[in-house]
Scaffold this active site. Structure first.
Site, short mmCIF file in Angstrom:
data_model
loop_
_atom_site.label_atom_id
_atom_site.label_comp_id
_atom_site.label_asym_id
_atom_site.label_seq_id
_atom_site.Cartn_x
_atom_site.Cartn_y
_atom_site.Cartn_z
N HIS A 201 0.82 -1.21 0.00
CA HIS A 201 0.00 0.00 0.00
C HIS A 201 0.86 1.26 0.00
O HIS A 201 1.30 1.73 1.05
CB HIS A 201 -0.89 -0.01 1.25
CG HIS A 201 -2.00 0.99 1.22
ND1 HIS A 201 -3.27 0.70 1.61
CD2 HIS A 201 -2.03 2.29 0.83
CE1 HIS A 201 -4.03 1.77 1.48
NE2 HIS A 201 -3.30 2.75 1.01
N ASP B 255 1.12 2.66 3.70
CA ASP B 255 0.23 3.74 3.26
C ASP B 255 1.05 5.01 3.03
O ASP B 255 0.61 6.12 3.36
CB ASP B 255 -0.91 3.96 4.26
CG ASP B 255 -2.05 4.79 3.66
OD1 ASP B 255 -1.97 5.16 2.47
OD2 ASP B 255 -3.01 5.07 4.39
N GLY C 74 -2.38 12.08 5.77
CA GLY C 74 -1.36 11.16 5.26
C GLY C 74 0.06 11.45 5.71
O GLY C 74 0.44 12.59 5.91
N ASP D 238 -8.98 3.17 -3.12
CA ASP D 238 -8.33 3.72 -1.92
C ASP D 238 -8.27 5.24 -1.92
O ASP D 238 -8.00 5.88 -2.93
CB ASP D 238 -6.90 3.19 -1.75
CG ASP D 238 -6.31 3.66 -0.43
OD1 ASP D 238 -6.92 3.36 0.61
OD2 ASP D 238 -5.30 4.37 -0.45
ZN LIG Z 1 -6.98 4.32 2.25
#
Ligand SMILES: [Zn+2]
Lengths: 312, 426
Positions: free
Chosen positions: B62, B307, B326, B154
């Site tokens: 990811h 991520d 993020g 996503d």
């Molecule tokens: Zn996500």
């Protein structure tokens, strides 16, 4: 004792001694407002910027009057009149302001923490005039001043706060401020308006309004924001008024000498009835008067007043 | 060309967990030799890695490489440099680029750029719906032919359950797993951090655990209905871990990943409105952090992904509620995860399962260190103590809440198909 804070960002960072000093100073300032010539030269030559990125005529006027009574030059910047245009970040704005060499910046901003961000980028003192749903320290200080004035002290008082706690910076700052000064704070609202974990700020949550205001020395009613209705916080204003409105009948549950406060503007007939708003227990207009005095005190103290000669 | 890694402790779950020498030839694992055994043939370059750990190459399911569309945050080239430095021999970029990876041309573009970079392997993940809009299914078949390995929207959930049902059914017919960004937007709306007493205190609107777990439960129910393979991305809270555990017990083909920040930090890391601690799902409570660790221990959580979400200061040096969600993670993931081993919460073998073996399984790869398999390996210096310094990052972005933290362990060398793509300067 000296006042050592550069900025006034929230109630958490002020000690009991700081708060007492601010309230004592504000009492002295209040006297100035009663003089025929309501102006002293204390902050002559100082520049105070009022940066309001969210409309609030009342708070802004209060800070503006406070600045003028101390002979400071105050300039108002708002979203439409300043260079705060789309694309400019808050830090850009801070740097631009800094280039004008202000002594104090008063900031009202829709984002919680915005004054903290600005304070990191300017040398000027930053006073938080309300940020998001976080804090409104000058409001809390004027509430503390009003209560101390009427009750003599803050320690041990029962303070009830009723209304939309979730979206209220006044509620958060008041819970922190009053508990810090030794009062007991109980809150009440529909469960949709009680944010999770609010007890961690030191207050109790009452199951209903009646038990919240029972034996109260002070009741602080919060404004219901009608525009928040899209968030489905309560079914109707009618039902809200019935369950969480302060009326004469309900007021009897509190102590006979209870004082009723409200940060304004009022929704008469919703959170507070006309009878109570204009009744003998109401100190709502005293709050407005004290607001100017508290803001004068804050300007004076952050500008180094306690470190200079007493020139009031 | 022959390389002999000498003196390493090899940790390859279910295969080897001891000191061995590894011989690489023509891009493949050639042989495993006992320590001290003589070279089987002449002309071997020896790399002395005594005291190091050697593991099958780490795989990150990811990541966001931001190209095409947001090259000012990261490019495929810089993202892959960060991956190599973090010990990753393969990464799966998410499709929320601009344009979205919802068609074979974009998939091919990503793979072309990756090939040009010549670093870690890239397995692109395609969009579930066109433009991530949640309405129309993308052409998974053609994208799969182009090299796409899984689907996800996503960054966004698929809000409509019927669309998700059709996506799972269709993907299952093509043998593709579905990755779910599990978030009920009506519950998460306006939230910028974890809902709870800290958010209440600092006046930031909260995102409740249920915003995630409700959708995790929905995805499991739909996977059960459709017999699809569903993979829950970035699991952050206790209720989600519980739901996945129960789903697995019932035999649903559900796998999941968490990220190092969810077992390292709590919502308190937001502190004084630090936007580097703003991510989605948000950093949760201590109880959630412990539940994530428990999930890693008992096998409920299969993988550790990053991520990796690069953002420039433009998106982060603003008011907290205005800041982008993020954090980056490729260059810090391994060291933060090694802390679990150092704290004796996970064995090294289990950690390698989470960061290499299980992600490989998800992609249908055999990455065991056995002769004939590609020589994708990561060599870890387990003892080196250092402080995380974003200034040394090779990623284009610096948005990490881990700056200044002292950690133990570091990647020494990363090799893909016999080529050294990263080696720490000593
Ligand atoms: Zn996500």
């Amino acid at each position: 004792m000296r006042f050592e804070h550069k900025d006034i960002l929230d109630m958490e960072s002020l000690s009991v001694q700081d708060i007492t000093m601010i309230l004592d100073t504000a009492e002295g300032m209040k006297e100035i407002s009663k003089r025929p010539v309501k102006k002293v030269p204390t902050l002559r030559g100082k520049t105070i910027v009022l940066l309001f990125q969210e409309p609030s005529t009342r708070t802004k006027s209060s800070f503006d009057i406070a600045a003028k009574r101390l002979s400071a030059d105050s300039i108002s910047l708002s979203k439409s009149t300043s260079s705060i245009v789309k694309g400019e970040t808050l830090i850009d704005t801070a740097r631009n302001l800094e280039a004008m060499n202000p002594d104090i910046i008063v900031l009202r901003h829709p984002s919680s923490g915005a004054p903290h961000l600005i304070a990191k980028h300017v040398n000027a003192s930053v006073i938080n005039a309300g940020d998001g749903i976080h804090a409104h320290p000058s409001q809390t200080l004027l509430d503390l001043m009003s209560v101390r004035e009427k009750k003599g002290e803050l320690q041990g008082l029962n303070i009830s706060i009723v209304g939309d706690i979730s979206h209220s910076r006044v509620a958060r700052s008041n819970i922190t401020g009053f508990t810090k000064m030794g009062a007991n704070v109980t809150i009440s609202a529909p469960a949709t308006m009680i944010p999770r974990g609010i007890e961690a700020l030191g207050c109790k949550v009452a199951p209903d309004m009646d038990s919240c205001i029972e034996n109260a020395d002070v009741i602080i009613m919060l404004r219901i924001q009608k525009e928040r209705q899209e968030n489905i916080l309560f079914p109707t204003e009618r039902e809200y008024a019935a369950l969480f409105g302060l009326n004469a009948q309900r007021l009897k549950l509190a102590k006979p000498d209870v004082i009723v406060m409200h940060p304004g503007p009022l929704n008469r007939g919703v959170e507070i009835s006309n009878q109570v708003a204009d009744g003998r227990n109401s100190v709502i207009l005293d709050q407005v008067t004290n607001g100017v005095a508290v803001r004068m005190a804050l300007f004076y103290l952050v500008a180094g007043g306690s470190r200079n000669a007493d020139t009031i | 060309m022959l390389i002999r890694f000498k003196g390493a402790h090899i940790v390859d779950p279910g295969n080897i967990n001891e000191q061995k020498d590894l011989l690489v030839k023509d891009g493949l694992v050639h042989a495993l030799l006992d320590p001290g055994a003589a070279d089987p043939e002449p002309g071997i370059d020896t790399v002395d890695v005594t005291g190091m750990l050697l593991v099958p190459g780490l795989i990150d399911l990811h990541v966001h490489l931001r190209e095409p569309g947001h090259e000012y945050k990261e490019t495929i080239q810089t993202g892959l440099m960060a991956a190599a430095k973090g010990g990753f021999t393969a990464v799966c970029p998410m499709p929320n680029t601009s344009p979205v990876n919802d068609n074979a041309q974009v998939t091919r573009f990503i793979l072309d750029r990756a090939k040009a970079a010549g670093l870690s392997r890239v397995y692109p993940v395609g969009a579930i719906t066109l433009g991530l809009k949640g309405e129309t299914l993308a052409e998974y078949g053609e994208m799969k032919q182009a090299g796409m390995v899984a689907i996800t929207d996503d960054g966004r959930p698929v809000e409509n359950a019927r669309v998700m049902r059709r996506a799972m059914e269709y993907a299952t017919g093509l043998g593709l797993p579905v990755m779910s960004h599990s978030e009920d937007l009506s519950l998460a709306r306006d939230g910028a951090m974890n809902e709870g007493s800290f958010a209440t205190r600092i006046g930031i609107k909260g995102i409740p655990n249920a915003a995630e777990s409700i959708m995790v439960m929905r995805e499991i129910a739909i996977a059960e209905l459709t017999h699809a393979r569903v993979h829950i991305a970035h699991v952050s809270c206790e209720e989600s871990v519980d739901a996945i555990r129960h789903g697995k017990q019932r035999g649903v083909q559900v796998t999941c990943e968490t990220a190092p920040h969810y077992f390292t930090l709590t919502d308190k890391a937001v502190g004084d409105y630090d936007t580097h601690a703003k991510m989605n799902p948000p950093l949760r409570s201590e109880a959630d952090r412990l539940a994530v660790i428990k999930g890693l221990q008992d096998g409920t959580i299969d993988c550790i992904a990053t991520d990796h979400a690069p953002h420039s200061p433009l998106e982060k040096a603003v008011e907290f509620d205005q800041a982008a969600f993020g954090i980056i993670g490729l260059e810090t993931s391994l060291v933060l995860s090694l802390k679990l081993v150092q704290d004796e919460l996970l064995s090294m073998e289990t950690l390698v399962e989470k960061m290499s073996r299980n992600p490989a399984r998800f992609l249908g790869l055999d990455n065991r260190l056995i002769p004939g398999n590609p020589a994708d390996i990561t060599v870890i210096d387990p003892d080196r103590v250092h402080v995380i310094d974003p200034e040394t990052f090779v990623s284009k972005s610096r948005n990490t809440p881990f700056a200044g933290i002292e950690v133990k362990g570091e990647v020494l060398l990363t090799m893909v198909e016999g080529r050294i793509i990263y080696q720490r300067e000593i």
